[in-house]
Design a protein around this motif. Structure first.
Motif, short mmCIF file in Angstrom:
data_model
loop_
_atom_site.label_atom_id
_atom_site.label_comp_id
_atom_site.label_asym_id
_atom_site.label_seq_id
_atom_site.Cartn_x
_atom_site.Cartn_y
_atom_site.Cartn_z
N MET A 41 0.86 -1.21 0.00
CA MET A 41 0.00 0.00 0.00
C MET A 41 0.88 1.23 0.00
SD MET A 41 -2.94 1.00 2.70
CE MET A 41 -3.87 2.45 2.48
N ASN A 42 0.59 2.17 -0.85
CA ASN A 42 1.39 3.39 -0.96
C ASN A 42 0.92 4.37 0.07
OD1 ASN A 42 3.07 5.40 -1.77
ND2 ASN A 42 2.04 5.80 -3.75
N ASN A 43 1.78 4.76 1.05
CA ASN A 43 1.44 5.70 2.11
C ASN A 43 1.95 7.10 1.80
OD1 ASN A 43 0.17 3.77 3.70
ND2 ASN A 43 2.10 3.07 4.58
N HIS A 44 2.29 7.36 0.54
CA HIS A 44 2.76 8.66 0.16
C HIS A 44 1.85 9.26 -0.90
CE1 HIS A 44 6.43 6.68 1.79
NE2 HIS A 44 6.89 7.93 2.04
N PHE A 45 1.88 10.59 -0.95
CA PHE A 45 1.21 11.25 -2.08
C PHE A 45 2.08 12.39 -2.54
CE2 PHE A 45 -0.22 13.46 1.64
CZ PHE A 45 -0.24 14.78 1.25
N THR A 46 1.92 12.79 -3.81
CA THR A 46 2.83 13.75 -4.43
C THR A 46 2.07 15.05 -4.65
OG1 THR A 46 4.01 11.98 -5.57
CG2 THR A 46 4.28 14.23 -6.43
N ILE A 47 2.76 16.17 -4.32
CA ILE A 47 2.22 17.52 -4.56
C ILE A 47 3.09 18.12 -5.65
CG2 ILE A 47 1.80 19.81 -3.61
CD1 ILE A 47 1.43 18.53 -0.87
N THR A 48 2.44 18.56 -6.75
CA THR A 48 3.17 19.14 -7.87
C THR A 48 2.88 20.64 -7.89
OG1 THR A 48 2.97 17.08 -9.14
CG2 THR A 48 3.50 19.10 -10.37
N ILE A 49 3.98 21.44 -8.00
CA ILE A 49 3.85 22.90 -8.02
C ILE A 49 4.52 23.39 -9.29
CG2 ILE A 49 4.42 25.05 -6.86
CD1 ILE A 49 4.48 23.50 -4.23
N ASN A 50 3.80 24.11 -10.14
CA ASN A 50 4.34 24.71 -11.35
C ASN A 50 4.57 26.17 -11.10
OD1 ASN A 50 4.21 22.36 -13.01
ND2 ASN A 50 1.97 22.61 -13.17
N ASP A 66 7.58 29.66 -12.41
CA ASP A 66 8.48 30.13 -13.48
C ASP A 66 9.80 29.34 -13.52
OD1 ASP A 66 6.56 32.00 -14.13
OD2 ASP A 66 7.48 33.64 -12.93
N ASN A 67 10.08 28.75 -12.43
CA ASN A 67 11.35 28.00 -12.34
C ASN A 67 11.19 26.56 -12.77
OD1 ASN A 67 12.76 30.24 -11.34
ND2 ASN A 67 11.98 29.85 -9.26
N GLY A 68 9.93 26.21 -13.11
CA GLY A 68 9.72 24.84 -13.55
C GLY A 68 8.72 24.12 -12.69
N VAL A 69 8.75 22.83 -12.78
CA VAL A 69 7.82 21.99 -12.03
C VAL A 69 8.56 21.37 -10.87
CG1 VAL A 69 6.33 19.98 -12.13
CG2 VAL A 69 6.50 21.48 -14.11
N LYS A 70 7.92 21.47 -9.75
CA LYS A 70 8.50 20.87 -8.56
C LYS A 70 7.51 19.89 -7.99
CE LYS A 70 11.33 24.90 -7.37
NZ LYS A 70 11.62 25.90 -6.34
N GLN A 71 7.95 18.82 -7.48
CA GLN A 71 7.12 17.77 -6.89
C GLN A 71 7.59 17.47 -5.48
OE1 GLN A 71 7.24 14.39 -9.58
NE2 GLN A 71 5.59 15.26 -10.87
N PHE A 72 6.61 17.32 -4.61
CA PHE A 72 6.92 16.99 -3.21
C PHE A 72 6.14 15.74 -2.85
CE2 PHE A 72 7.30 21.56 -3.70
CZ PHE A 72 8.54 21.82 -3.14
N ASN A 73 6.78 14.82 -2.27
CA ASN A 73 6.15 13.58 -1.83
C ASN A 73 5.88 13.68 -0.32
OD1 ASN A 73 6.26 12.28 -4.37
ND2 ASN A 73 8.41 11.79 -4.08
N LEU A 74 4.61 13.56 0.05
CA LEU A 74 4.23 13.64 1.47
C LEU A 74 3.70 12.32 1.94
CD1 LEU A 74 2.36 17.06 1.41
CD2 LEU A 74 4.70 16.63 2.19
N HIS A 75 3.90 12.10 3.17
CA HIS A 75 3.43 10.85 3.77
C HIS A 75 1.91 10.96 3.97
CE1 HIS A 75 3.01 7.55 6.65
NE2 HIS A 75 4.19 7.09 6.10
#
Length: 318
Positions: A1-10, A12-21
């Motif tokens: 079971m995946n206990n993480h989820f990803t937050i993507t932020i776009n 001017d510097n590009g796309v950033k992704q954050f993985n949260l528990h």
């Protein structure tokens, strides 16, 4: 079971992704829900407080209105109480004046004051005694038969002006110009009216009254009442003259009680003001027995308050 989820932020510097528990995810969700609940609670509380404030203000306004109305009523009540107090003081003053006047009347008619007797009882007793006085003064000769101007010859022994000898004078010779009106001094019936040669009285009127009294009016110029007629106190019966054995115009006035003459002077002066004097001066009349016998009698509209001559003159003026 995946206990993480990803937050993507776009940006001017590009796309950033954050993985949260997953636990952080739930925590954030709870925070959002809590903030929403607190916000809703705060809004509800604010709305309730605002409503409560409106109700309190409405109650305050109603209380203020009620206070103003009560204040106005208190002012009206205060004015009413002051007015009532003034009226009570006025009534008290009037009652005091009535009581003082009543005391004078009680003294006048010989009533002894009673400390515990109410004003109403005193008035009732005074009324009864006043009515009795009126009865006696109406039925028994009282007051002057003519307008009083003095006496030329008193009751008692004297030298007769025409016979020139000492004899008992049974009446009063009252000063009066010719044709002075003569009035009845009490209610009664005319026993005699006309010329009386044998007595020397000339033109004579005799009136029979209640309780054994008679009045004689002699030396008249003319009479205006016939024998057998009833007369009231103050009725015109004759005019003074100089008829019979008389030395000049005057009125010879006699009062007899059970055929015995009494001094007319006390009866001429007898009125409400000196009501008791006659009982002391004229002792040939059994006054106590007479008063007892007449105590129950009341008459409407008595005329005793004025001497008969004055009463008739006043009636003439009206």
């Amino acid at each position: 079971m995946n206990n993480h989820f990803t937050i993507t932020i776009n940006d001017d510097n590009g796309v950033k992704q954050f993985n949260l528990h997953q636990i952080v995810k739930k925590f954030l969700l709870y925070i959002v829900i809590s903030i929403g609940f607190v916000s809703l609670t705060a809004v509800g509380t604010i709305l309730y407080l605002d409503y409560s404030v409106d109700q309190i203000e409405l109650k305050r306004q109603n209380t203020q209105i009620a206070y103003e109305e009560l204040k106005d009523k208190n002012i009206e009540l205060d004015l009413s109480m002051k007015d009532t107090q003034m009226r009570l003081l006025t009534k008290k003053k009037e009652l005091t004046e009535v009581s003082d006047s009543l005391s004078e009347i009680e003294t006048l008619i010989g009533l002894a004051p009673v400390a515990d007797m109410s004003l109403k009882e005193r008035v009732s007793l005074t009324k009864l005694n006043s009515e009795h006085m009126a009865t006696l003064l109406q039925f028994i000769p009282s007051g002057s038969p003519i307008e009083y101007n003095g006496v030329t010859s008193k009751y008692g022994y004297r030298v007769h002006p025409t016979l020139n000898r000492k004899e008992f004078h049974r009446g009063l010779d009252m000063k009066a110009p010719l044709k002075t009106p003569v009035y009845a001094t009490a209610d009664g019936i005319v026993e005699y009216s006309g010329h009386h040669e044998k007595s020397g009285f000339g033109n004579l009127v005799i009136i029979q009254h209640n309780y054994g009294f008679k009045t004689y009016f002699a030396h008249l110029n003319s009479v205006v009442i016939k024998s057998g007629k009833f007369v009231k106190k103050g009725d015109l019966i004759a005019y003074t003259g100089n008829s019979g054995m008389s030395s000049g115009p005057h009125l010879h006035y006699e009062i007899r009680f059970v055929q015995r003459t009494v001094n007319p002077f006390y009866f001429v002066k007898w009125n409400v003001q000196n009501y008791k004097t006659i009982f002391e001066k004229e002792n040939t009349v059994p006054w106590q027995s007479l008063i007892t016998a007449t105590a129950h009698i009341k008459i409407p509209n008595p005329t005793q308050t004025l001497p008969s001559s004055q009463l008739a003159l006043r009636l003439k003026e009206k």
